[in-house]
Structure formats: C-alpha cells, structure tokens
Scaffold this active site. Structure first.
Site, PDB file in Angstrom:
ATOM      1  N   ALA A  80       2.549   6.082   3.646  1.00 24.46           N
ATOM      2  CA  ALA A  80       1.973   6.815   4.980  1.00 24.46           C
ATOM      3  C   ALA A  80       1.529   5.670   5.615  1.00 24.46           C
ATOM      4  CB  ALA A  80       0.985   7.850   4.433  1.00 24.46           C
ATOM      5  N   VAL A  81       0.840   4.902   5.370  1.00 27.29           N
ATOM      6  CA  VAL A  81       0.376   3.559   6.282  1.00 27.29           C
ATOM      7  C   VAL A  81       1.504   2.542   6.464  1.00 27.29           C
ATOM      8  CG1 VAL A  81      -1.227   1.650   6.109  1.00 27.29           C
ATOM      9  CG2 VAL A  81      -1.944   3.957   5.262  1.00 27.29           C
ATOM     10  N   GLY A  82       2.404   2.525   5.322  1.00 24.30           N
ATOM     11  CA  GLY A  82       3.612   1.831   5.643  1.00 24.30           C
ATOM     12  C   GLY A  82       4.729   2.061   7.009  1.00 24.30           C
ATOM     13  N   GLY A 131       0.852  -1.253  -0.024  1.00 24.98           N
ATOM     14  CA  GLY A 131      -0.036  -0.105  -0.006  1.00 24.98           C
ATOM     15  C   GLY A 131       0.821   1.431   0.015  1.00 24.98           C
ATOM     16  N   ASN A 132       0.198   2.193   0.472  1.00 23.69           N
ATOM     17  CA  ASN A 132       1.004   3.530   0.455  1.00 23.69           C
ATOM     18  C   ASN A 132       2.061   3.830   1.377  1.00 23.69           C
ATOM     19  OD1 ASN A 132      -0.189   5.395   2.619  1.00 23.69           O
ATOM     20  ND2 ASN A 132      -2.002   4.640   1.549  1.00 23.69           N
ATOM     21  N   GLU A 143       5.571  -3.135   0.695  1.00 22.40           N
ATOM     22  CA  GLU A 143       5.635  -3.025  -0.736  1.00 22.40           C
ATOM     23  C   GLU A 143       5.036  -1.797  -1.118  1.00 22.40           C
ATOM     24  OE1 GLU A 143       6.726  -5.004  -3.146  1.00 22.40           O
ATOM     25  OE2 GLU A 143       7.750  -6.452  -2.117  1.00 22.40           O
ATOM     26  N   CYS A 145       1.102   0.128  -9.022  1.00 25.54           N
ATOM     27  CA  CYS A 145       2.283   0.802  -8.197  1.00 25.54           C
ATOM     28  C   CYS A 145       3.208   1.067  -9.075  1.00 25.54           C
ATOM     29  CB  CYS A 145       2.608  -0.258  -7.076  1.00 25.54           C
ATOM     30  SG  CYS A 145       2.816  -1.825  -7.649  1.00 25.54           S
TER      31      CYS A 145
END
Ligand code: NAD
Length: 503
Positions: free
Chosen positions: A200-202, A197-198, A219, A253
């Site tokens: 920021a959430v990573g 995912g993105n 990823e 992505c």
C-alpha cells in the site's frame, strides 16, 4: 520506549539540496572515498554490535544470534564484497561495435552514480533492510538520504545518533519520521528511490516518484507458500520450515506464510511441527530467550483479531497471547481452506501458520497460481522431478527448495519480487547496478571525414552507394564483394572530387 527525534519536514528540502551540492562537486565520484566509507560502515557494525543488539532486543526481543545472522553479518559481508569488487564494477565496459560507420570510434558504457538517492527501510530487519541497499548506493557513488523505519524506534534512534559519526556527513544524511516527514521527503527529486515495506505504501512511493519520473525499487511482501511434497523428508522439512516461520516471530517478508500439503500427510506434518516447536522453544515459548515479540500493539491487535476469528478447534498448536508482552505463541492452524476469509487473504506477517490440505501437488500448484505472485516460493521435495514440476509451473520473486530464508542470506543471488511482491532487485552486483546509470558514450574519430561526409545532404546516388557500403558492408559472395568494393571506391572518389571542386 525511546523518544525518536523526527526531522522537521520543513528542513527536508535543504537537506536534499545540501546533498545535491556535495554530489555536484564530485565528492562521491572518487572510488577511494567510496571504499573508505564502506570501511567506516564495517566499523560501525563491528564497534556498535552491542548497541545494535540491545536496540533490536528492545524493538523486537530479537536474540543476539538472530541479530548477528539476520542483520549485521550481511551488511559487513556486503561492504567487504563491494570494497573488493568496486574497481571491477565501476569500470567502463567497451562494447563490440555493430554499425560499420563507427568502426574507427570508441564506444563504451560509463558507470555513473544516479545522484542523490533515498533509501527507506522497514521495521522488521531495521539494520539489514536499511543498510544493505545503502552499501550498494555508497559503492555506486551516490549521496544518500537514509530513512529508517520509525516503527523500530530504538534502532532508528541508534542509527540517527551514531551512524553519522562513521559516515561522511556531507554525503549521507539520516532523516527520521512518520507519514508527514516521509511525505515531505518523497516530494523531493531523487535519482532513485529504494523502498522496503508494504505494497500500500509502495503505491504511495511510486506515485510520488512518478511526479519526477524517478526510478524506484520496491521491495514488498505477499503470501509466500511452502509446498510439502509427499517425497519430502518430514523431519528436515519441519525443522527448516518452522525455523524460517518463527525467526523474528514470523515478521519476515519471505517467511513461509502458509503450507500446502496433501490431505493424507497433514496429520504427520502437524505431529512433526509439534515436536520441533517444543525442541526450539520448550513447552512455554514465552519464557524462551530465542523467541521474539510482535513489534507493537497495532500489529499485535491485528494478529490477535485473526486468531479470534478462526475456529478454535483448528488451532492445533499454540494460540496463547499476552498483550502486555506483545507475545503470540508459535501457532499452527489446521485444516484451513484455501480462501479462508480471515487468514488466507492478506500476508500474515506474524507467528501464525495455516496448513492448507490439498488433493495432490497439481492442486497445490493451482492454489499458488490462483493468488498474487509471492515474494518467495518454498518447495520441500527429495526428487528433482518433484520440485522441478512445481518450479516449472509457478512464478515468484525467488524460489528455494528444501529450506526457508536462506536464499535471502546468499548475496550472490539478486533478491526482489515480481508483480505485487515488488519490482527491481538488489544484493551484490545488482545493488551496484540499481544505483548506477549506465551512460552510453561514443567518442567519434574526426578521421575519414570525406568518406563519412557521404551522409550529409544533398543526397546523391554516389553518396547512397558509399553509405550502403558503410552501413551494410560486403555481401557474402566473392563476386559481390569485389563488385561492391570497386563500386564503393569509385563512388567515394566522385563524392570526394565533387566536394573538393565545390570547395
Ligand atoms: P514500515 O511501517 O516500517 O514502513 C516502511 C517505510 O515506509 C518506513 O520508512 C515508513 O516510515 C514508510 N511509510 C509508512 N507509511 C507511509 C506513508 N503513508 N507514506 C510514506 N511513507 C510511509 O514497514 P511495513 O510496511 O509495515 O513493513 C511490513 C511489510 O513490508 C510487509 O508487507 C513485508 O512483507 C514487507 N517487507 C518486505 C521486505 C522485502 O525485502 N521485500 C522486507 C521487509 C518487509
């Protein structure tokens, strides 16, 4: 839109606990159990193809062909690979010993599953990005919490209702939800967290993982550039570059995010792009069955806001939108300055393609290096000198010359980012390794205890002589060898004799 049933957050600790119990009794350690589960996953993909195609049609207006190529076929192929290679992958590796004192012992690396792991998927390829890592985790012998993205709700609903009919419920569980549910999930202790995912959430995922010192694979995404060199074949370039850009309406992505091309060649490229877009999607892409939609109004509004801030004269192809249908036309913007405030800061993740004209290829390289390391770098060039020059001076998660996306489809290549585009990688053997703990193991012989005893206190000169021999072996010269041998033998006898007389 389907009403996706979220898992109550208060149920999540018990779900993980149940999986841990199944892991502890060794259900997933059996290789034939793993192979059977992989075969079941193939059955899910094959028997549920129509249902998967329909769910993705509803979520993203994805064409059957894009679903088959981009979602299902890779999962089936990966399952088959793992079934075929599992015995090899799971086999212990015997090491070539280097420490002389261990010459009589057995040293090997046991391939052990990391335990209960969590796999969190993203919405843009909701089958592929969720189930490909799951294949690796099943093969490695883990128990798994499978968390689909709630954004592609139809696919998440299908996965949570139908997948458990195929997989062993004691060892694999699907959890659904948004932020509160995922937060509750991430509070649990896992053997590994695999997140797509993105960024920021990573960071949220990594922070939660740090509380338990849990290893993570992230990823993520980023702005993946495509460099078109002067010696590129422009016809092939336009076809392959735009295929990768507008596949899944730009929500990939590794979609080419922006194009770098020399000023003199820019107009030629725009003309080639215009022809190819017409060829792919006709003069009205909104009517084309082959063209996807943006996933939801939030993403649509974000992309529309970018479009509205651009100079209208720079929108040289496309630009049309329809909120009711979540439609944004395949759009090319040219020229765009390298640090444009609206479209050159964050990952676009939609069907907008800016062209950034540069003086020469050195300037293109400098542009790439001035930004964060991307997930993919694309180079279009005819000569090896031309593309190697660019590859040698840049850095990215992966690189592909004269095409787009295809390196992701090639499962013999590990896939992952670098720096802000991610950490860790997977596909094929790498997926197995990601969910495997390499347990270094030594089986010590109990023979020759009297010689080995030289390492025990109290330390003496004789013991040191024996130890030096055991640790360093013989010197290189013949004279040295003979001297060392006799010295070590006599010291050994003295150590042995002393030990026996003390006994
Ligand atoms: P998303 O919104 O589906 O989120 C991904 C996962 O994170 C979901 O399971 C979601 O429930 C969870 N999540 C969302 N917010 C959360 C929060 N606050 N706390 C905990 N969990 C949360 O997907 P997305 O992030 O919008 O996906 C798009 C991004 O992902 C793009 O940047 C894209 O480049 C990147 N991406 C990377 C890859 C890759 O393989 N490297 C693949 C696809 C997408």
């Amino acid at each position: 839109m389907v009403e996706l049933q979220f898992t109550p957050p208060e149920n999540i600790p018990a779900i993980v606990q149940d999986l841990r119990q199944s892991f502890n009794i060794g259900l997933t350690k059996d290789l034939s159990f793993r192979k059977q589960q992989l075969a079941n996953l193939i059955s899910f993909c094959e028997e549920q193809t129509d249902a998967i195609v329909q769910a993705l049609q509803k979520d993203l207006h994805k064409h059957r062909m894009e679903t088959n190529v981009g979602e299902i076929s890779a999962v089936v192929d990966e399952c088959k690979y793992m079934i075929k290679n599992l015995d090899r992958l799971a086999k212990s590796i015997y090491t070539k010993k280097r420490f002389q004192m261990n010459a009589m012992d057995k040293t090997y690396i046991r391939k052990e599953p990391k335990g209960v792991v969590a796999v969190l998927g993203a919405w843009n390829y909701p089958i592929n990005l969720l189930l490909l890592p799951v294949v690796g985790a099943i093969a490695a012998g883990c128990c798994i919490v499978i968390k689909p993205s709630e954004v592609s709700a139809n696919t998440a609903d299908l996965i949570s209702r139908v997948l458990p009919q195929y997989l062993d419920k004691r060892t694999y569980t699907v959890v659904n939800g948004g932020v509160p549910e995922t937060t509750a999930l991430l509070e649990q202790r896992f053997g590994h967290i695999f997140y797509t995912g993105n960024g920021a959430v990573g960071k949220i995922v990594m922070t939660a993982a740090a509380k338990h010192l849990t290893p993570v694979t992230l990823e993520l995404g980023g702005k993946s550039p495509a460099i078109v060199t002067p010696d590129a074949d422009f016809n092939i370039t336009a076809h392959r570059l735009l295929w990768g850009k507008f596949f899944n309406a730009g929500q990939t992505c590794v979609a080419p995010d922006y194009v770098l091309v020399s000023k003199e060649q820019t107009e030629r490229l725009v003309v080639a792009f215009r022809n190819v877009i017409r060829e792919y999607y006709s003069t009205n892409p909104q009517k084309s069955e082959s063209y996807g939609r943006v996933v939801n109004t939030r993403q649509f509004d974000r992309l529309k806001a970018i479009l509205e801030k651009l100079d209208p004269k720079s929108i040289v192809i496309g630009g049309e939108t329809d909120r009711d249908e979540l439609y944004i036309a395949p759009t090319v913007i040219s020229p765009v300055s390298v640090n444009d405030a609206h479209i050159m800061q964050d990952e676009i993740f939609g069907p907008l393609l800016p062209i950034v004209p540069v003086k020469d290829m050195q300037e293109a390289i400098d542009v790439v290096n001035s930004k964060e390391q991307p997930l993919a770098l694309y180079v279009f060039a005819s000569s090896a000198q031309s593309y190697n020059n660019i590859l040698n001076q840049t850095n990215s998660g992966g690189a592909l010359v004269n095409d787009t996306l295809m390196h992701l489809q090639e499962l013999s290549l590990p896939f992952g980012g670098v720096g802000p585009s991610g950490m860790g990688s997977y596909h094929g053997d790498k997926s197995f390794d990601t969910f495997t703990h390499e347990r270094s193991t030594m089986i010590k012989s109990t023979a020759f205890e009297s010689v080995i005893a030289a390492r025990y206190p109290p330390y003496t000169e004789d013991k040191e002589t024996v130890l030096n021999f055991l640790v360093f072996g013989f010197p290189s010269s013949v004279g040295g060898k003979i001297k060392t041998f006799f010295r070590a033998c006599s010291a050994s006898f003295r150590v042995l004799f002393h030990k026996q007389s003390n006994a």
